[in-house]
Design a protein around this motif. Structure first.
Motif, PDB file in Angstrom:
ATOM      1  N   TYR A  96       0.717  -0.471  -0.183  1.00 36.74           N
ATOM      2  CA  TYR A  96       0.188   0.380   0.357  1.00 36.74           C
ATOM      3  C   TYR A  96       0.877   1.454   0.299  1.00 36.74           C
ATOM      4  CZ  TYR A  96      -3.555   3.445   1.180  1.00 36.74           C
ATOM      5  OH  TYR A  96      -4.669   4.375   1.077  1.00 36.74           O
ATOM      6  N   GLN A  97       2.641   1.602   0.799  1.00 34.43           N
ATOM      7  CA  GLN A  97       2.452   2.564   0.739  1.00 34.43           C
ATOM      8  C   GLN A  97       3.441   2.636  -0.596  1.00 34.43           C
ATOM      9  OE1 GLN A  97       2.607   0.276   3.645  1.00 34.43           O
ATOM     10  NE2 GLN A  97       1.447   2.246   3.935  1.00 34.43           N
ATOM     11  N   PHE A  99       1.548   1.443  -3.693  1.00 38.03           N
ATOM     12  CA  PHE A  99       0.746   2.657  -4.397  1.00 38.03           C
ATOM     13  C   PHE A  99       0.664   3.692  -3.513  1.00 38.03           C
ATOM     14  CE2 PHE A  99      -3.259   3.842  -3.105  1.00 38.03           C
ATOM     15  CZ  PHE A  99      -4.410   3.749  -4.528  1.00 38.03           C
ATOM     16  N   SER A 100       1.097   4.136  -2.112  1.00 39.61           N
ATOM     17  CA  SER A 100       0.668   5.484  -2.176  1.00 39.61           C
ATOM     18  C   SER A 100       1.572   6.249  -2.871  1.00 39.61           C
ATOM     19  CB  SER A 100       0.727   5.880  -0.629  1.00 39.61           C
ATOM     20  OG  SER A 100       1.746   5.377   0.064  1.00 39.61           O
ATOM     21  N   LEU A 101       2.992   6.201  -2.913  1.00 36.50           N
ATOM     22  CA  LEU A 101       3.887   6.662  -3.431  1.00 36.50           C
ATOM     23  C   LEU A 101       4.094   6.584  -5.139  1.00 36.50           C
ATOM     24  CD1 LEU A 101       6.807   4.950  -0.941  1.00 36.50           C
ATOM     25  CD2 LEU A 101       5.771   7.485  -1.396  1.00 36.50           C
ATOM     26  N   ALA A 102       2.894   6.891  -6.120  1.00 39.60           N
ATOM     27  CA  ALA A 102       2.761   6.603  -7.318  1.00 39.60           C
ATOM     28  C   ALA A 102       4.295   7.321  -7.873  1.00 39.60           C
ATOM     29  CB  ALA A 102       1.218   7.068  -7.305  1.00 39.60           C
ATOM     30  N   HIS A 117      10.581   8.474   1.431  1.00 39.14           N
ATOM     31  CA  HIS A 117      10.229   9.025   1.593  1.00 39.14           C
ATOM     32  C   HIS A 117      11.418   9.949   2.572  1.00 39.14           C
ATOM     33  CE1 HIS A 117       9.099   7.484   5.074  1.00 39.14           C
ATOM     34  NE2 HIS A 117       8.014   8.555   5.460  1.00 39.14           N
ATOM     35  N   CYS A 148      -1.632  -3.081  -5.256  1.00 39.59           N
ATOM     36  CA  CYS A 148      -3.498  -1.897  -5.925  1.00 39.59           C
ATOM     37  C   CYS A 148      -3.495  -1.170  -6.149  1.00 39.59           C
ATOM     38  CB  CYS A 148      -2.940  -1.249  -3.658  1.00 39.59           C
ATOM     39  SG  CYS A 148      -4.958  -0.625  -3.044  1.00 39.59           S
ATOM     40  N   PRO A 150      -4.962   2.169  -8.772  1.00 40.28           N
ATOM     41  CA  PRO A 150      -5.966   3.128  -8.392  1.00 40.28           C
ATOM     42  C   PRO A 150      -7.034   3.253  -8.465  1.00 40.28           C
ATOM     43  CG  PRO A 150      -4.233   3.650 -10.112  1.00 40.28           C
ATOM     44  CD  PRO A 150      -3.924   2.495 -10.015  1.00 40.28           C
ATOM     45  N   VAL A 224      -9.860   3.142  -1.728  1.00 44.09           N
ATOM     46  CA  VAL A 224      -9.459   4.152  -1.995  1.00 44.09           C
ATOM     47  C   VAL A 224      -9.717   4.846  -3.276  1.00 44.09           C
ATOM     48  CG1 VAL A 224      -7.577   1.917  -1.983  1.00 44.09           C
ATOM     49  CG2 VAL A 224      -8.782   2.348  -4.081  1.00 44.09           C
TER      50      VAL A 224
END
Length: 377
Positions: A96-97, A99-102, A117, A148, A150, A224
């Motif tokens: 998921y991390q 995914f969040s760092l696209a 990050h 994951c 979007p 999401v």
């Protein structure tokens, strides 16, 4: 890990069971507080046990890998020893991390390359390295490495992503079979159903995941940004396919109302940052609805934070006026009490849901309570 299913509600798909791990039992349905960096933010482990009454907590593979790092983690003897927590722990895979760092990552067949990050350094998470990190952390339940997708995603993207997740899962299963836990207790692998909001993909993924015959199964890629009805529809579709004799974990969900609705669709396990994150901003969950404790209307409100029957420990029985005052003067105790209250509220909610499932009153109780839980006071 073992799972015993004790009862399924007659009018819904809600279930009551027990997960047994080497670090203790977990009565389901259960909510798991999120401890990203080896701590549930602002909450002492003793309070997690005594005030919140948490049965299992989460650790975050991505964040723990970066800090403190696996050299320190292994020297400490794993996360249980490092943070002095003797109950069960679940770790996510880092997917998921990623995914969040696209804007900071690149996904290939091998895995996901991403930039930290913290300092921008480059790292690779693969199915094998993710599970290797989770071996070093020592969680009782470990998650398969997945992608994951979007929301929204095209059907083709969601399908390609799903097949990649399935290929990665096969590598995860192989890694777990060919490696050993590091601290003398067993670790259970949970695969993750993906497929976006597309029913045909979710059905295909749930069938593939079920066929892997792992100790438990998870539903990912929800909460999401998709509409709430889509979340509920996909959750039920997956639960109808995933085996009844194994626990089902809906990842990253959600509000109190979301949790009750998804319990009614057959989910056993939940996690979400909402109760702790919102608490730090003064949003408080109660049986009457959600209140913003910073609002002036609570200045002289000397009733308890939650007017429901007193189920919280004495240490949490403060007035709304007192909590309002702590937030107004920026006292650190304010967010701490709010976090303890919200987490305790979530744990009490799933505990009562279990009791209602066992006595046959869950459906009526849920239908009456959900409208209150969604109301803003």
């Amino acid at each position: 890990m073992q799972f015993s299913l004790h009862h399924t509600d007659d009018k819904t798909d809600a279930r009551a069971g027990t997960i047994t791990t080497d670090h203790g039992e977990i009565k389901t349905p259960i909510f798991m507080p999120v401890g990203t960096l080896g701590t549930v933010k602002g909450v002492h482990q003793a309070e997690l046990k005594e005030a919140v009454r948490a049965q299992i907590i989460l650790g975050n593979t991505y964040h723990l890998y970066l800090r403190p790092g696996m050299e320190t983690m292994e020297a400490a003897g794993g996360l249980h020893q490092f943070m002095n927590w003797d109950g069960p722990i679940l770790t996510d895979s880092g997917g998921y991390q990623v995914f969040s760092l696209a804007h900071r990552r690149k996904i290939t067949e091998e895995g996901a390359t991403f930039a930290s990050h913290i300092d921008g350094s480059k790292h690779l998470f693969s199915p094998e390295s993710s599970l290797g990190i989770q071996r070093s952390i020592g969680a009782d339940i470990v998650m398969a490495f997945d992608e994951c997708p979007p929301y929204p995603s095209t059907h083709k993207y969601a399908e390609d992503s799903m097949h990649l997740t399935h290929r990665w899962l096969e590598r995860c299963v192989t890694f777990m079979r060919e490696s050993q836990p590091k601290y003398g207790h067993s670790q259970a692998l949970f695969p993750i159903v993906q497929g976006g909001s597309y029913d045909d993909l979710r059905k295909q993924s749930a069938e593939f995941i079920a066929a892997q015959d792992q100790p438990g199964n998870a539903i990912g890629g929800l909460s999401v940004g998709e509409p709430i009805p889509d979340m509920y529809r996909v959750t039920k579709l997956c639960c109808d396919i995933l085996p009844k004799e194994k626990p089902r974990y809906l990842m990253g969900v959600g509000t109190p109302a979301n949790i009750l609705e998804c319990i009614s669709r057959g989910v056993d396990m939940f996690d979400c940052v909402l109760p702790s994150r919102n608490a730090r901003h003064g949003l408080i969950y109660t049986r009457e609805g959600i209140l913003n404790i910073k609002n002036a209307r609570w200045r002289n409100a000397f009733e308890p934070i939650d007017s429901a029957p007193a189920s919280a420990p004495t240490s949490l029985q403060h007035t709304r006026a007192y909590l309002h005052h702590l937030f107004r003067v920026n006292e650190l105790l304010g967010p701490q009490i709010a976090t303890l209250h919200n987490l305790n509220f979530y744990l009490n909610l799933v505990t009562e849901a279990r009791e209602r499932i066992l006595d046959g009153s869950f459906g009526e109780w849920k239908d009456a309570l959900v409208p209150n839980l969604e109301r803003k006071l």
